[in-house]
Design a protein around this motif. Structure first.
Motif, PDB file in Angstrom:
ATOM      1  N   SER A  96       9.686  -7.426  -8.505  1.00 14.27           N
ATOM      2  CA  SER A  96       9.709  -7.686  -7.064  1.00 14.27           C
ATOM      3  C   SER A  96       9.132  -6.527  -6.253  1.00 14.27           C
ATOM      4  CB  SER A  96      11.147  -7.962  -6.607  1.00 14.27           C
ATOM      5  OG  SER A  96      11.980  -6.839  -6.869  1.00 14.27           O
ATOM      6  N   ALA A  97       8.683  -5.458  -6.935  1.00 14.31           N
ATOM      7  CA  ALA A  97       8.144  -4.294  -6.226  1.00 14.31           C
ATOM      8  C   ALA A  97       6.891  -4.683  -5.447  1.00 14.31           C
ATOM      9  CB  ALA A  97       7.831  -3.174  -7.215  1.00 14.31           C
ATOM     10  N   PHE A  98       6.816  -4.246  -4.198  1.00 12.84           N
ATOM     11  CA  PHE A  98       5.668  -4.593  -3.357  1.00 12.84           C
ATOM     12  C   PHE A  98       4.365  -4.066  -3.951  1.00 12.84           C
ATOM     13  CE2 PHE A  98       9.174  -4.782  -0.248  1.00 12.84           C
ATOM     14  CZ  PHE A  98       8.952  -6.051   0.263  1.00 12.84           C
ATOM     15  N   ALA A  99       4.411  -2.871  -4.550  1.00 14.39           N
ATOM     16  CA  ALA A  99       3.199  -2.289  -5.135  1.00 14.39           C
ATOM     17  C   ALA A  99       2.676  -3.162  -6.270  1.00 14.39           C
ATOM     18  CB  ALA A  99       3.487  -0.876  -5.637  1.00 14.39           C
ATOM     19  N   LEU A 100       3.567  -3.601  -7.154  1.00 11.12           N
ATOM     20  CA  LEU A 100       3.145  -4.441  -8.275  1.00 11.12           C
ATOM     21  C   LEU A 100       2.623  -5.781  -7.784  1.00 11.12           C
ATOM     22  CD1 LEU A 100       2.880  -5.027 -11.278  1.00 11.12           C
ATOM     23  CD2 LEU A 100       5.273  -5.781 -11.276  1.00 11.12           C
ATOM     24  N   ARG A 101       3.289  -6.362  -6.811  1.00 10.97           N
ATOM     25  CA  ARG A 101       2.857  -7.668  -6.309  1.00 10.97           C
ATOM     26  C   ARG A 101       1.471  -7.591  -5.674  1.00 10.97           C
ATOM     27  NH1 ARG A 101       7.715  -9.577  -2.696  1.00 10.97           N
ATOM     28  NH2 ARG A 101       6.248 -11.249  -2.185  1.00 10.97           N
ATOM     29  N   THR A 161      -2.270   7.062   2.054  1.00 13.95           N
ATOM     30  CA  THR A 161      -2.117   5.628   1.784  1.00 13.95           C
ATOM     31  C   THR A 161      -3.488   5.011   1.540  1.00 13.95           C
ATOM     32  OG1 THR A 161      -0.169   5.513   3.211  1.00 13.95           O
ATOM     33  CG2 THR A 161      -1.269   3.435   2.693  1.00 13.95           C
ATOM     34  N   PRO A 162      -3.678   4.318   0.431  1.00 16.74           N
ATOM     35  CA  PRO A 162      -4.997   3.731   0.138  1.00 16.74           C
ATOM     36  C   PRO A 162      -5.334   2.611   1.114  1.00 16.74           C
ATOM     37  CG  PRO A 162      -3.363   2.931  -1.419  1.00 16.74           C
ATOM     38  CD  PRO A 162      -2.685   4.001  -0.608  1.00 16.74           C
ATOM     39  N   ARG A 163      -6.616   2.452   1.377  1.00 22.02           N
ATOM     40  CA  ARG A 163      -7.067   1.371   2.265  1.00 22.02           C
ATOM     41  C   ARG A 163      -7.902   0.342   1.515  1.00 22.02           C
ATOM     42  NH1 ARG A 163      -9.967   1.956   7.539  1.00 22.02           N
ATOM     43  NH2 ARG A 163      -9.189  -0.183   7.608  1.00 22.02           N
ATOM     44  N   ILE A 174      -8.926   2.796  -4.737  1.00 18.98           N
ATOM     45  CA  ILE A 174      -8.370   2.435  -6.042  1.00 18.98           C
ATOM     46  C   ILE A 174      -9.298   1.425  -6.703  1.00 18.98           C
ATOM     47  CG2 ILE A 174      -6.455   1.309  -7.265  1.00 18.98           C
ATOM     48  CD1 ILE A 174      -4.589   2.241  -5.050  1.00 18.98           C
ATOM     49  N   LEU A 175      -9.599   1.646  -7.978  1.00 16.55           N
ATOM     50  CA  LEU A 175     -10.319   0.665  -8.781  1.00 16.55           C
ATOM     51  C   LEU A 175      -9.335   0.113  -9.804  1.00 16.55           C
ATOM     52  CD1 LEU A 175     -12.919  -0.783  -9.700  1.00 16.55           C
ATOM     53  CD2 LEU A 175     -13.319   1.147 -11.258  1.00 16.55           C
ATOM     54  N   LEU A 176      -9.093  -1.194  -9.752  1.00 18.27           N
ATOM     55  CA  LEU A 176      -8.138  -1.845 -10.648  1.00 18.27           C
ATOM     56  C   LEU A 176      -8.896  -2.631 -11.714  1.00 18.27           C
ATOM     57  CD1 LEU A 176      -5.230  -2.724 -11.393  1.00 18.27           C
ATOM     58  CD2 LEU A 176      -5.534  -4.656  -9.820  1.00 18.27           C
ATOM     59  N   ILE A 177      -8.630  -2.301 -12.971  1.00 11.04           N
ATOM     60  CA  ILE A 177      -9.252  -2.986 -14.097  1.00 11.04           C
ATOM     61  C   ILE A 177      -8.233  -3.952 -14.698  1.00 11.04           C
ATOM     62  CG2 ILE A 177     -10.388  -2.704 -16.329  1.00 11.04           C
ATOM     63  CD1 ILE A 177     -11.928  -1.433 -14.033  1.00 11.04           C
ATOM     64  N   ASP A 178      -8.665  -5.168 -14.969  1.00 15.96           N
ATOM     65  CA  ASP A 178      -7.782  -6.145 -15.607  1.00 15.96           C
ATOM     66  C   ASP A 178      -7.734  -5.855 -17.103  1.00 15.96           C
ATOM     67  OD1 ASP A 178      -6.249  -8.320 -16.284  1.00 15.96           O
ATOM     68  OD2 ASP A 178      -7.919  -9.739 -16.239  1.00 15.96           O
ATOM     69  N   GLY A 179      -6.572  -5.429 -17.593  1.00 14.93           N
ATOM     70  CA  GLY A 179      -6.448  -5.147 -19.019  1.00 14.93           C
ATOM     71  C   GLY A 179      -5.534  -3.971 -19.289  1.00 14.93           C
ATOM     72  N   GLY A 180      -5.601  -3.470 -20.519  1.00 17.78           N
ATOM     73  CA  GLY A 180      -4.732  -2.378 -20.927  1.00 17.78           C
ATOM     74  C   GLY A 180      -5.481  -1.070 -21.092  1.00 17.78           C
ATOM     75  N   LEU A 194       0.828  -1.209   0.000  1.00 18.95           N
ATOM     76  CA  LEU A 194       0.000   0.000   0.000  1.00 18.95           C
ATOM     77  C   LEU A 194       0.862   1.259   0.000  1.00 18.95           C
ATOM     78  CD1 LEU A 194      -2.701  -1.191   2.550  1.00 18.95           C
ATOM     79  CD2 LEU A 194      -3.006  -0.880   0.091  1.00 18.95           C
ATOM     80  N   ALA A 195       1.948   1.225   0.771  1.00 20.08           N
ATOM     81  CA  ALA A 195       2.856   2.375   0.781  1.00 20.08           C
ATOM     82  C   ALA A 195       3.476   2.579  -0.595  1.00 20.08           C
ATOM     83  CB  ALA A 195       3.946   2.168   1.835  1.00 20.08           C
ATOM     84  N   GLY A 196       3.793   1.469  -1.258  1.00 18.13           N
ATOM     85  CA  GLY A 196       4.349   1.561  -2.605  1.00 18.13           C
ATOM     86  C   GLY A 196       3.357   2.138  -3.592  1.00 18.13           C
ATOM     87  N   LEU A 197       2.087   1.759  -3.466  1.00 19.07           N
ATOM     88  CA  LEU A 197       1.063   2.302  -4.360  1.00 19.07           C
ATOM     89  C   LEU A 197       0.874   3.800  -4.146  1.00 19.07           C
ATOM     90  CD1 LEU A 197      -1.655  -0.511  -4.300  1.00 19.07           C
ATOM     91  CD2 LEU A 197      -0.202   0.164  -6.219  1.00 19.07           C
ATOM     92  N   ARG A 198       0.926   4.224  -2.900  1.00 23.91           N
ATOM     93  CA  ARG A 198       0.799   5.660  -2.625  1.00 23.91           C
ATOM     94  C   ARG A 198       1.901   6.438  -3.342  1.00 23.91           C
ATOM     95  NH1 ARG A 198       1.029   8.768   3.307  1.00 23.91           N
ATOM     96  NH2 ARG A 198       0.845  10.889   2.435  1.00 23.91           N
TER      97      ARG A 198
END
Length: 444
Positions: free
Chosen positions: A410-415, A287-289, A359-365, A275-279
């Motif tokens: 290996s980035a925590f945000a990406l994982r 920081t997003p929850r 955060i809204l995450l969409i699967d795709g490009g 979460l810290a990485g995403l921020r």
């Protein structure tokens, strides 16, 4: 005293339905009158095993007599093998928590065989807590005992180490290290005493990997011939040992595929760091929850559904999971499907005065992301932070930005984003026709 079988319409309909089930392996799901799954079981033969719940014996068996009267419907998921059925059953029970399943609800997971490929002298071990980096994983396996037995046989052949020593070729102290008993009985080449070079040891590990990845036929054939020869020479003790070893090696087939039978609870992702990485990456003020992930799945018969998963503080919050049956799209059209589900989801949240996710995450490009943003624009709703994650190169797209964000694997945000994306995909693919209650299949 003999108990009669239930005579409710739902039970009778389910009894008739089960007669149409295939005779192949799979998982069956009992549902109550509300459509909620109350029991999950595995079967070598779906028709036979599931059908046994509609016989008089089930009404007399203390394990089933108290609840079979609740059965109002039954469904099934066909699998490729008995092993797939076992692993799928375990996954479903952990996720759904049916009220009449007593076993497999705990956090116990299936074991893996792990090779520590980044070590100078890789070691082999059985683990229920596999690492994500620097290792090669095989499994999950259905039997820890059989896996350990197979490792003992393989160790006799490939002579790898199973210890936890941190051996370095540049450390001369290992020249005076005393190897363990396995070296004395010729089951380890003793890299801890430099009795084998790093190159030769790693070659043996590559041979082991080839064996685990399908190259077992020649070895099993040789062992079978040796067993037959021992039996012919009346060396029955040796023949029996070889017979047992062959069986252990053959049981290595009793495993699932890493991707198909993912056990997300065993691959730990630090939620706070994610979460810290995403921020930082998304330049957020806080920081997003709450993160929600959306995925589209195309089912048999041309039906399309969307899944929505919810993570709170970086962890799955399953009461927040939803599935949407796509209504206004004919055929396969991911863009229009995403537009529809985002419109419906956020129109309802807005009308009910509920809080949007951070955060809204969409699967795709880009295309999928643009469809989601069009839904907010046409509904005249101010969106939260909306991003998409493209699976091919794991690139993060943001509205109005031509270049994607590329992070280290290996980035925590990406994982964390991958965890959300993969969970939404798994939820859509695995459960498209088994959870029909209003709480999980949202027609609104």
């Amino acid at each position: 005293m003999t108990q009669p079988l239930p005579d409710t319409p739902g039970f009778q309909q389910a009894a008739a339905k089960v007669k149409t089930f295939p005779t192949s392996p799979g998982v069956y799901l009992m549902k109550d009158v509300a459509g909620v799954v109350i029991y999950v079981g595995k079967a070598k033969n779906l028709r036979s095993r599931a059908g046994s719940y509609f016989l008089k014996a089930a009404a007399e068996d203390m394990r089933t007599a108290d609840w079979i009267g609740e059965i109002a419907d039954i469904d099934f998921l066909e699998t490729d093998s008995e092993v797939d059925a076992l692993l799928t059953e375990s996954r479903l029970i952990k996720d759904i928590q049916p009220r009449h399943n007593k076993d497999l609800k705990d956090d116990k997971t299936f074991p893996y065989l792990m090779i520590t490929t980044r070590e100078e002298f890789p070691r082999v071990e059985v683990t229920r807590e596999p690492k994500q980096k620097g290792v090669k994983l095989y499994g999950p396996f259905t039997s820890a005992g059989a896996l350990r037995g197979a490792i003992q046989v393989m160790q006799r052949i490939f002579k790898f180490r199973t210890c936890s020593l941190d051996i370095s070729e540049s450390d001369e102290r290992w020249n005076w290290f005393r190897p363990c008993l396995l070296a004395s009985i010729q089951q380890c080449t003793a890299p801890c005493n430099f009795r084998i070079s790093k190159e030769d040891y790693r070659r043996d590990i590559r041979r082991l990997q080839t064996f685990l990845e399908g190259g077992r036929t020649k070895l099993l054939k040789e062992m079978t011939q040796e067993m037959q020869s021992a039996s012919k020479n009346l060396d029955f003790e040796r023949a029996a040992v070889l017979r047992d070893e062959i069986r252990m090696l053959e049981r290595l087939d009793e495993r699932g595929e890493l991707d198909t039978h993912a056990q997300p609870e065993v691959f730990y992702i630090d939620p706070k760091k994610g979460l810290a990485g995403l921020r930082k990456v998304l330049h957020l003020s806080e920081t997003p929850r709450v993160i929600e992930g959306v995925d589209i799945a195309h089912l048999g018969g041309g039906q399309t559904v969307a899944s929505l998963v919810q993570f709170i503080d970086g962890l799955p919050f399953k009461p927040g999971y939803r599935r949407f049956r796509i209504k206004d799209v004919s055929g396969i059209d991911d863009f229009r499907s995403i537009y529809e589900v985002v419109s419906r989801r956020f129109r309802k949240l807005s009308n009910d005065g509920e809080t949007f996710p951070d955060i809204l995450l969409i699967d795709g490009g880009k295309g999928q992301l643009n469809s989601a943003m069009a839904a907010f624009r046409d509904q005249e709703i101010t969106p939260p932070t909306v991003i998409s994650l493209a699976k091919r190169d794991e690139e993060i797209f943001r509205p109005g930005e031509s270049e994607p964000i590329r992070l280290s694997k290996s980035a925590f945000a990406l994982r964390l984003l991958q965890y959300v994306r993969d969970e939404s995909h798994r939820f859509a693919q695995h459960y498209h026709h088994i959870l029909r209650s209003k709480a999980t299949l949202d027609d609104r």
